[in-house]
Motif scaffolding. Structure first.
Motif, mmCIF file in Angstrom:
data_model
loop_
_atom_site.group_PDB
_atom_site.id
_atom_site.type_symbol
_atom_site.label_atom_id
_atom_site.label_comp_id
_atom_site.label_asym_id
_atom_site.label_seq_id
_atom_site.Cartn_x
_atom_site.Cartn_y
_atom_site.Cartn_z
ATOM 1 N N SER A 39 26.762 34.835 40.705
ATOM 2 C CA SER A 39 26.518 34.357 42.075
ATOM 3 C C SER A 39 25.962 35.448 43.007
ATOM 4 C CB SER A 39 27.829 33.813 42.671
ATOM 5 O OG SER A 39 28.819 34.828 42.645
ATOM 6 N N ARG A 40 26.294 36.700 42.755
ATOM 7 C CA ARG A 40 25.897 37.763 43.699
ATOM 8 C C ARG A 40 24.443 38.179 43.471
ATOM 9 N NH1 ARG A 40 31.220 41.541 43.305
ATOM 10 N NH2 ARG A 40 31.762 40.231 41.540
ATOM 11 N N GLU A 126 38.014 37.532 26.509
ATOM 12 C CA GLU A 126 38.151 36.107 26.190
ATOM 13 C C GLU A 126 37.351 35.744 24.941
ATOM 14 O OE1 GLU A 126 37.417 37.397 29.191
ATOM 15 O OE2 GLU A 126 38.809 36.595 30.702
HETATM 16 P P1 NDP Z 1 34.533 40.547 37.690
HETATM 17 O O1 NDP Z 1 35.033 39.243 38.193
HETATM 18 O O2 NDP Z 1 34.611 41.731 38.549
HETATM 19 O O3 NDP Z 1 33.009 40.369 37.202
HETATM 20 C C1 NDP Z 1 32.617 39.331 36.370
HETATM 21 C C2 NDP Z 1 31.109 39.352 36.176
HETATM 22 O O4 NDP Z 1 30.706 38.205 35.439
HETATM 23 C C3 NDP Z 1 30.322 39.289 37.486
HETATM 24 O O5 NDP Z 1 29.100 39.958 37.296
HETATM 25 C C4 NDP Z 1 30.097 37.792 37.668
HETATM 26 O O6 NDP Z 1 28.945 37.493 38.455
HETATM 27 C C5 NDP Z 1 29.877 37.353 36.247
HETATM 28 N N1 NDP Z 1 30.279 35.973 35.982
HETATM 29 C C6 NDP Z 1 31.406 35.368 36.396
HETATM 30 N N2 NDP Z 1 31.443 34.090 35.946
HETATM 31 C C7 NDP Z 1 30.325 33.904 35.234
HETATM 32 C C8 NDP Z 1 29.756 32.776 34.553
HETATM 33 N N3 NDP Z 1 30.374 31.605 34.497
HETATM 34 N N4 NDP Z 1 28.551 32.946 33.952
HETATM 35 C C9 NDP Z 1 27.916 34.119 34.015
HETATM 36 N N5 NDP Z 1 28.390 35.206 34.665
HETATM 37 C C10 NDP Z 1 29.579 35.093 35.248
HETATM 38 O O7 NDP Z 1 35.302 40.804 36.309
HETATM 39 P P2 NDP Z 1 35.691 42.194 35.642
HETATM 40 O O8 NDP Z 1 34.522 43.114 35.636
HETATM 41 O O9 NDP Z 1 36.992 42.650 36.174
HETATM 42 O O10 NDP Z 1 35.986 41.721 34.148
HETATM 43 C C11 NDP Z 1 34.956 41.398 33.232
HETATM 44 C C12 NDP Z 1 35.588 41.252 31.845
HETATM 45 O O11 NDP Z 1 36.117 42.518 31.460
HETATM 46 C C13 NDP Z 1 36.767 40.277 31.811
HETATM 47 O O12 NDP Z 1 36.784 39.608 30.582
HETATM 48 C C14 NDP Z 1 37.985 41.196 31.916
HETATM 49 O O13 NDP Z 1 39.126 40.644 31.294
HETATM 50 C C15 NDP Z 1 37.497 42.415 31.159
HETATM 51 N N6 NDP Z 1 38.147 43.670 31.541
HETATM 52 C C16 NDP Z 1 38.034 44.132 32.820
HETATM 53 C C17 NDP Z 1 38.644 45.309 33.205
HETATM 54 C C18 NDP Z 1 38.486 45.862 34.593
HETATM 55 O O14 NDP Z 1 38.934 46.978 34.849
HETATM 56 N N7 NDP Z 1 37.861 45.169 35.518
HETATM 57 C C19 NDP Z 1 39.454 46.072 32.250
HETATM 58 C C20 NDP Z 1 39.458 45.530 30.921
HETATM 59 C C21 NDP Z 1 38.828 44.366 30.600
HETATM 60 P P3 NDP Z 1 28.984 37.406 40.095
HETATM 61 O O15 NDP Z 1 29.912 38.480 40.515
HETATM 62 O O16 NDP Z 1 27.568 37.659 40.455
HETATM 63 O O17 NDP Z 1 29.447 36.043 40.456
#
Ligand code: NDP
Ligand code: MG
Length: 387
Positions: A39-40, A126
């Motif tokens: 979305s961003r 996931e």
């Molecule tokens: P965020 O919510 O910060 O970011 C998610 C990203 O995925 C954003 O770029 C978002 O886009 C995009 N996104 C969300 N939904 C969709 C969709 N339906 N289709 C396509 N793109 C999508 O998540 P995190 O970075 O925290 O986490 C990402 C993954 O990493 C997760 O599986 C999490 O469990 C894992 N993880 C994260 C850690 C962390 O420190 N953050 C640590 C360990 C694992 P937009 O923002 O533009 O909407």
């Protein structure tokens, strides 16, 4: 060394942005060819210009026009929708796919990237929670490396370097206890999203921060470890370690235990996944053990955190059960964040979905899609949410 071309899925998220921090430090080593967000779009356009990528995808098609206009004066190809994400995952334009999407949306892109023979740097846990069996056998078949970004799995991988498989006794995953570590069980009913979002150590996306509070995240990490390291669930233990300095451990048959320590900073596991077998020349923040004179370890309170036992249960049941847990959790966490259900309803929705969903022992990817839809509907019904 030839330049490594990267596609970064989820570039606007917490992991995505930190991945770009690492890439920025190694311009001779990496070239970002594609970026994907949901979305961003403004942030995505900014990143696309800075890294001079070849293509971008915005998952939510409603932002396509805006993104296209924002990049109209460039040669960057602009696409939208989930098919376009799959296209980038498969594309010949990259050698490595960093999957930092959140939720079920990560499964197909990981699979397609493996099928196309790409190296995977995997944050999207996931993917393995839902389809660990299919994903790992596809990776073995294709000879593809899956490098974990999750800090616990990165720690375990580091502890296993140079070790023989038969010498592993147990994997010990550490757990901070999340934002509600000190909240008594009786008060969980009235926890608000704002309270659950205050993670004591890690700064992460909203969904995983809630998953950390419920310990769904730790349960998912047990499942992730089962597939990544091909080890029986009984030999994967979880201990609470409030300081989040020991990122996980491996216990060996001779009684030795190896641990990996460091600050709670995802840049380290991200750089390890990207640069392996090399290491980053410099840390974002150097770790000093003297700053942490006391490290403590405790058992998990299984009654306060029922999600952990549910994760072991779905791992034993196998088939579509972990997918059902994941789908219901995604719906419930989103509802909780939108103030549409209580904190304690999250586990309630997971339980309801598991008790009522159909079960398939040997699913294909399309059966996972069906199980995901069904579990989401069940969770919505249980939480009395509108479509
Ligand atoms: P965020 O919510 O910060 O970011 C998610 C990203 O995925 C954003 O770029 C978002 O886009 C995009 N996104 C969300 N939904 C969709 C969709 N339906 N289709 C396509 N793109 C999508 O998540 P995190 O970075 O925290 O986490 C990402 C993954 O990493 C997760 O599986 C999490 O469990 C894992 N993880 C994260 C850690 C962390 O420190 N953050 C640590 C360990 C694992 P937009 O923002 O533009 O909407
Ligand atoms: Mg983790």
């Amino acid at each position: 060394m030839s330049i490594e071309r990267l596609s970064i899925l989820g570039s606007t998220g917490s992991i995505g942005v930190q991945t770009l921090d690492i890439v920025r430090r190694y311009p001779q080593r990496f070239k970002v060819t594609s970026l994907v967000a949901h979305s961003r779009w403004e942030e995505l356009a900014k990143q696309a210009r800075e890294f001079e990528v070849e293509s971008v995808v915005i998952g939510d098609e409603r932002h396509y026009e805006a993104l296209r206009n924002a990049l109209a004066d460039t040669n960057i190809e602009v696409m939208a929708g989930s098919e376009a994400i799959n296209h980038v995952a498969r594309s010949y334009r990259s050698d490595t796919v960093v999957n930092a999407l959140v939720g079920y949306a990560g499964l197909h892109p990981t699979y397609l990237a493996i099928e196309s023979g790409k190296r995977i740097a995997l944050a999207n846990k996931e993917t393995l929670v839902v389809g660990g069996d299919i994903i790992m056998s596809a990776a073995r078949h294709k000879g593809v490396d899956i490098m974990p970004i999750d800090s616990e799995h990165s720690a375990i991988m580091q502890c296993l370097e140079g070790e023989q498989r038969k010498a592993i006794r147990n994997l010990i995953i550490t757990c901070s206890g999340g934002a509600l570590r000190n909240t008594p069980r009786e008060e969980l009913e009235s926890v608000t999203p704002e309270m659950a979002l205050k993670h004591p150590q890690w700064s992460m996306g909203a969904k995983i921060t809630i998953d950390s509070a419920t310990l769904v995240n730790k349960g998912f990490e047990v499942i992730e470890a089962r597939w990544l390291f091909d080890i029986e669930p009984e030999r994967i233990k979880v201990v609470v370690h409030p300081q989040s300095i020991v990122h996980s451990m491996v216990e060996f048959t001779d009684g030795a235990v190896k641990a990996q320590l460091g600050t709670a900073d995802m840049h380290t596991p991200i750089s390890y996944a990207l640069l392996y077998p090399e290491r980053a020349e410099e840390a974002m923040e150097q770790f000093s053990i003297l700053n942490y004179p006391t490290l403590t370890f405790l058992d998990v309170d299984r009654e306060k955190y029922p999600a952990l036992d549910i994760a072991y249960e779905v791992l034993h049941r196998g088939g579509t059960a972990p997918c059902t847990m994941n789908g219901a959790n995604e719906v419930a966490v989103a509802a909780f964040l939108a103030h549409k259900c209580k904190y304690t309803d999250i586990v309630g929705a997971i339980r309801y979905a598991l008790d009522n969903a159909s079960f398939e022992k040997s699913p294909t990817l399309s059966i996972y899609d069906d199980a995901n839809i069904e579990s989401r509907e069940l969770a919505r019904r249980h939480l009395k949410l509108d479509k």
